[in-house]
Design an enzyme around this catalytic site. Structure first.
Site, PDB file in Angstrom:
ATOM      1  N   GLY A  84       0.796  -1.115   0.147  1.00 20.84           N
ATOM      2  CA  GLY A  84      -0.102   0.100   0.172  1.00 20.84           C
ATOM      3  C   GLY A  84       0.865   1.092  -0.084  1.00 20.84           C
ATOM      4  O   GLY A  84       2.060   1.306   0.538  1.00 20.84           O
ATOM      5  N   ARG A 148       1.321  -5.879  -4.933  1.00 18.68           N
ATOM      6  CA  ARG A 148       1.142  -6.572  -3.777  1.00 18.68           C
ATOM      7  C   ARG A 148       1.867  -7.980  -4.387  1.00 18.68           C
ATOM      8  O   ARG A 148       1.486  -8.896  -3.547  1.00 18.68           O
ATOM      9  CB  ARG A 148       0.019  -6.718  -3.415  1.00 18.68           C
ATOM     10  CG  ARG A 148      -0.447  -5.345  -2.614  1.00 18.68           C
ATOM     11  CD  ARG A 148      -1.688  -5.638  -1.495  1.00 18.68           C
ATOM     12  NE  ARG A 148      -2.048  -4.224  -0.919  1.00 18.68           N
ATOM     13  CZ  ARG A 148      -1.606  -4.024   0.246  1.00 18.68           C
ATOM     14  NH1 ARG A 148      -0.746  -4.700   0.875  1.00 18.68           N
ATOM     15  NH2 ARG A 148      -2.071  -2.768   0.339  1.00 18.68           N
ATOM     16  N   ASP A 179       5.118  -7.780   5.632  1.00 18.93           N
ATOM     17  CA  ASP A 179       5.087  -8.681   4.696  1.00 18.93           C
ATOM     18  C   ASP A 179       6.433  -8.653   3.644  1.00 18.93           C
ATOM     19  O   ASP A 179       7.028  -9.399   3.397  1.00 18.93           O
ATOM     20  CB  ASP A 179       3.901  -8.804   3.922  1.00 18.93           C
ATOM     21  CG  ASP A 179       2.788  -9.678   4.957  1.00 18.93           C
ATOM     22  OD1 ASP A 179       2.995 -10.400   5.993  1.00 18.93           O
ATOM     23  OD2 ASP A 179       1.641  -9.019   4.897  1.00 18.93           O
ATOM     24  N   LYS A 205       7.931   0.803   5.574  1.00 20.45           N
ATOM     25  CA  LYS A 205       6.694   1.621   5.152  1.00 20.45           C
ATOM     26  C   LYS A 205       5.513   1.122   5.609  1.00 20.45           C
ATOM     27  O   LYS A 205       5.336  -0.236   5.708  1.00 20.45           O
ATOM     28  CB  LYS A 205       6.784   1.334   3.576  1.00 20.45           C
ATOM     29  CG  LYS A 205       5.712   2.090   2.758  1.00 20.45           C
ATOM     30  CD  LYS A 205       5.070   1.155   1.956  1.00 20.45           C
ATOM     31  CE  LYS A 205       4.467   0.034   2.595  1.00 20.45           C
ATOM     32  NZ  LYS A 205       3.515  -0.736   1.748  1.00 20.45           N
ATOM     33  N   THR A 206       4.752   1.844   5.897  1.00 23.27           N
ATOM     34  CA  THR A 206       3.024   1.307   6.099  1.00 23.27           C
ATOM     35  C   THR A 206       2.542   2.619   6.917  1.00 23.27           C
ATOM     36  O   THR A 206       3.103   2.878   7.945  1.00 23.27           O
ATOM     37  CB  THR A 206       2.892   0.041   6.700  1.00 23.27           C
ATOM     38  OG1 THR A 206       1.415  -0.063   6.860  1.00 23.27           O
ATOM     39  CG2 THR A 206       3.225  -0.321   8.176  1.00 23.27           C
ATOM     40  N   ASP A 208      -0.060   2.055   8.371  1.00 24.22           N
ATOM     41  CA  ASP A 208      -0.560   1.528   9.560  1.00 24.22           C
ATOM     42  C   ASP A 208      -0.027   1.461  10.789  1.00 24.22           C
ATOM     43  O   ASP A 208      -0.549   1.312  11.959  1.00 24.22           O
ATOM     44  CB  ASP A 208      -0.811  -0.237   9.202  1.00 24.22           C
ATOM     45  CG  ASP A 208      -1.753  -0.332   8.126  1.00 24.22           C
ATOM     46  OD1 ASP A 208      -2.542   0.591   7.362  1.00 24.22           O
ATOM     47  OD2 ASP A 208      -2.153  -1.649   7.739  1.00 24.22           O
TER      48      ASP A 208
HETATM   49  P1  FBP Z   1       0.700  -1.918   3.859  1.00 21.34           P
HETATM   50  O1  FBP Z   1       0.446  -2.749   4.697  1.00 21.34           O
HETATM   51  O2  FBP Z   1       1.021  -2.640   2.164  1.00 21.34           O
HETATM   52  O3  FBP Z   1       1.304  -0.801   3.869  1.00 21.34           O
HETATM   53  O4  FBP Z   1      -1.136  -1.499   3.268  1.00 21.34           O
HETATM   54  C1  FBP Z   1      -1.629  -1.078   4.280  1.00 21.34           C
HETATM   55  C2  FBP Z   1      -3.025  -0.608   3.820  1.00 21.34           C
HETATM   56  O5  FBP Z   1      -3.243   0.696   3.359  1.00 21.34           O
HETATM   57  C3  FBP Z   1      -4.010  -1.021   4.863  1.00 21.34           C
HETATM   58  O6  FBP Z   1      -4.284   0.236   5.775  1.00 21.34           O
HETATM   59  C4  FBP Z   1      -5.175  -1.253   4.038  1.00 21.34           C
HETATM   60  O7  FBP Z   1      -6.166  -2.317   4.944  1.00 21.34           O
HETATM   61  C5  FBP Z   1      -4.794  -1.988   2.941  1.00 21.34           C
HETATM   62  O8  FBP Z   1      -3.487  -1.296   2.866  1.00 21.34           O
HETATM   63  C6  FBP Z   1      -5.659  -1.632   1.666  1.00 21.34           C
HETATM   64  O9  FBP Z   1      -5.117  -2.235   0.568  1.00 21.34           O
HETATM   65  P2  FBP Z   1      -5.417  -1.976  -0.817  1.00 21.34           P
HETATM   66  O10 FBP Z   1      -4.608  -0.808  -1.285  1.00 21.34           O
HETATM   67  O11 FBP Z   1      -5.063  -3.236  -1.798  1.00 21.34           O
HETATM   68  O12 FBP Z   1      -6.851  -1.644  -1.167  1.00 21.34           O
END
Ligand code: FBP
Length: 553
Positions: A84, A148, A179, A205-206, A208
């Site tokens: 993400g 991803r 991950d 990175k994230t 979250d």
């Molecule tokens: P990462 O863990 O890859 O940083 O992504 C986090 C996130 O933004 C979450 O908060 C959310 O649940 C998810 O990605 C959404 O995924 P997508 O971008 O595939 O809709």
């Protein structure tokens, strides 16, 4: 002035991110101090057996040197943006770019297109000065896009080796979450086992905020994303307090941990904020969570206030123990019978088929949910086997259930609710000064690790609440953060996810104040992120970091 940039974008392009003192003399003049051998956080024997070549590497800390510490040489480095989006990714790339270009003329930075898939397929572009300069201090991952794809099969790793040889790469930097950094460590181990002289370095990175520990104080992007959500929540709180007729149920991104919700609560003081980790700790059922919200709705209504703000973390559903069990049983069922279950098409038929492979209690729970929620729970997992919680409309489910409970309690007041989901709104915001500086420093530190042929490390910048003058930089062996967890129906080595600590200072601060926030209108209105102006406004970081570091003034 570039025509493709807004007025702010143009002004912001000239921002020079600040580096920690250890990196200010350039990448060649960095002394590397090595600590003792390290161990993984848990499951040491199993992790050691899985990473025989890279396990146990020492912690590295950097120090500025007056003289060159290595001769250096032109480097070919490939970079991948994984998972993400998170504000500041472009600045990580800028840090790597400036770090390797300062080594010796002729160094090249290549960007793999569309995430790890671009690495496997050898799809890349060279990032030159003109391209890099268009993306400095901007949000988004659009310079090379993200993806991803999970790097896990031997076939993929062998394809990576072909790409590395063809491009004559000295290193690959993978910018990703827990991950993706796990994958980076697995790739580093594979290269080491096959004696491929290419380093693999990760960057945390994230949005979250759940990739953190003693050595990684925060993941980049969290600061900017939560500030963006908090601006919006503050605006909605002001609207709610002006019209005094709506309850706003706001779901906030953050797949598992509730760090985003907690930080947004600290920044805006809502009437209700659910913390998933507390729900799990107290073993609450969905009905009990609903009851806790209903109580606040009723007591505010009795005080003549038929309005309020409730923050709901995206991952809540998975933390309600009965749902946690249901989801992990569904994960196992889908891992083994996906084609059969999904092939049925109709939701009720899919549910019946899934129920044959889960416990009676989970089957009863699944069947008790509205059909759209049943479907959302059975939808595709992401490539890492995670349920896509951002697709589950928990905020609507809670509104529906609160309405029902109010009716059952013969509620005399008014309850009109609006639902919101903030996630994508913040993931590509222009990085705050904190994220702009932090990301650039992480990238620059990664280039030092590359230059010194280190592999299986994550770039680390620390002491983050003491001002950039006092930031430190170094590398943390990725295996050090690992343990074994059940994923997608199998035991896997993964980086331990950092959830909200109920004994931690940010949660305690929230818990101490939440009752007064529930009763009153103590709302804070943080307003938009400021990029220019006094340092106390522009350079301030977030409450989570400040409280964790005892630095809240
Ligand atoms: P990462 O863990 O890859 O940083 O992504 C986090 C996130 O933004 C979450 O908060 C959310 O649940 C998810 O990605 C959404 O995924 P997508 O971008 O595939 O809709």
């Amino acid at each position: 002035m570039s025509e493709n940039l807004s007025v702010l974008g143009n002004a912001r392009a000239g921002y020079k991110p600040k580096l920690p003192p250890a990196l200010r003399n350039g990448t060649l003049k960095v002394l590397i101090n090595s600590g003792a051998a390290t161990e993984s956080v848990r499951d040491q024997d199993k992790i050691k057996a899985l990473f025989p070549n890279t396990y146990g590497a020492p912690l590295l800390t950097f120090e500025a040197a007056e003289d060159k510490q290595t001769a250096g040489g032109p480097l070919n480095v490939g970079v991948v943006l994984s998972g993400g989006q998170a504000p500041g990714g472009h600045n990580v790339i800028a840090g790597i770019f400036d770090g390797i270009k300062s080594v010796i003329g002729g160094s090249k930075l290549y960007g793999f297109l569309g995430g790890p898939g671009g690495l496997v397929d050898g799809k890349y572009i060279e990032i030159d000065h003109a391209l890099m300069n268009r993306y400095r201090n901007t949000g988004g991952f659009d310079i090379i896009q993200s993806g991803r794809t999970k790097l896990e099969s031997t076939e993929q790793f062998d394809k990576c080796i072909e790409v590395v040889k063809k491009m004559d790469l000295n290193a690959i930097v993978i910018i990703g979450g827990d991950d993706s950094n796990t994958n980076a460590a697995v790739l580093a181990e594979y290269f080491a086992a096959k004696k491929v002289p290419c380093s693999v370095i990760g960057c945390p990175k994230t949005i979250d905020g759940d990739l953190k520990n003693e050595y990684i104080e925060t993941s980049f992007g969290f600061d900017t994303a939560v500030k963006t959500y908090s601006e919006l929540i503050g605006n909605i709180a002001r609207d709610a307090n002006s019209a005094q007729k709506y309850w706003h149920f706001i779901k906030l991104m953050g797949r598992s941990a509730s760090h985003i919700g907690l930080e947004a609560a600290l920044q805006t003081h809502p009437n209700v904020c659910i913390i998933s980790e507390e729900v799990k700790e107290q073993n609450l059922t969905l009905a009990q969570v609903v009851h806790s919200i209903t109580k606040v709705v009723i007591s505010r209504s009795e005080a003549g206030k038929n309005f309020g703000i409730a923050l709901i973390p995206e991952g809540l559903i998975e933390f309600i123990p009965e749902f946690g069990t249901l989801i992990s049983e569904l994960n196992e069922a889908l891992a083994h019978h996906e084609a059969k279950i999904k092939g049925l098409g109709d939701v009720a038929a899919m549910t019946n088929a899934a129920c044959e492979h889960i416990s009676p209690a989970s089957a009863t729970l699944l069947k008790s949910l509205p059909l759209d929620i049943q479907l959302q729970l059975m939808l595709d997992r992401d490539p890492h086997g995670n349920v896509q919680v951002s697709l589950i409309e928990t905020e609507k489910l809670l509104i529906e259930m609160v309405t029902k409970e109010l009716k059952n309690q013969s509620f005399k007041g008014k309850f009109a609710a609006q639902n919101h989901f903030f996630g994508y709104e913040g993931r590509c915001a222009a990085p705050s000064n904190f994220d702009a500086d932090y990301c650039y420093s992480l990238g620059y530190a990664a280039s030092v690790l590359v230059l010194h042929k280190k592999t299986g490390y994550m770039s680390s910048v620390r002491n983050l609440t003491a001002g950039v003058e006092n930031w430190t930089a170094g590398g943390v062996p990725t295996t050090m953060m690992m343990n074994i967890e059940r994923r997608h129906g199998a035991d896997k080595p993964v980086i331990q996810k950092a959830l909200v600590e109920l004994k931690g200072k940010p949660f305690k601060y929230f818990a101490k104040h939440r009752e007064e926030w529930a009763r009153g209108e103590e709302y804070l209105y943080p307003g938009p992120i400021q990029y220019f102006g006094p340092s106390e406004v522009c350079d301030v970081t977030n409450f989570t970091l400040l409280l964790e570091h005892d630095a809240l003034k």
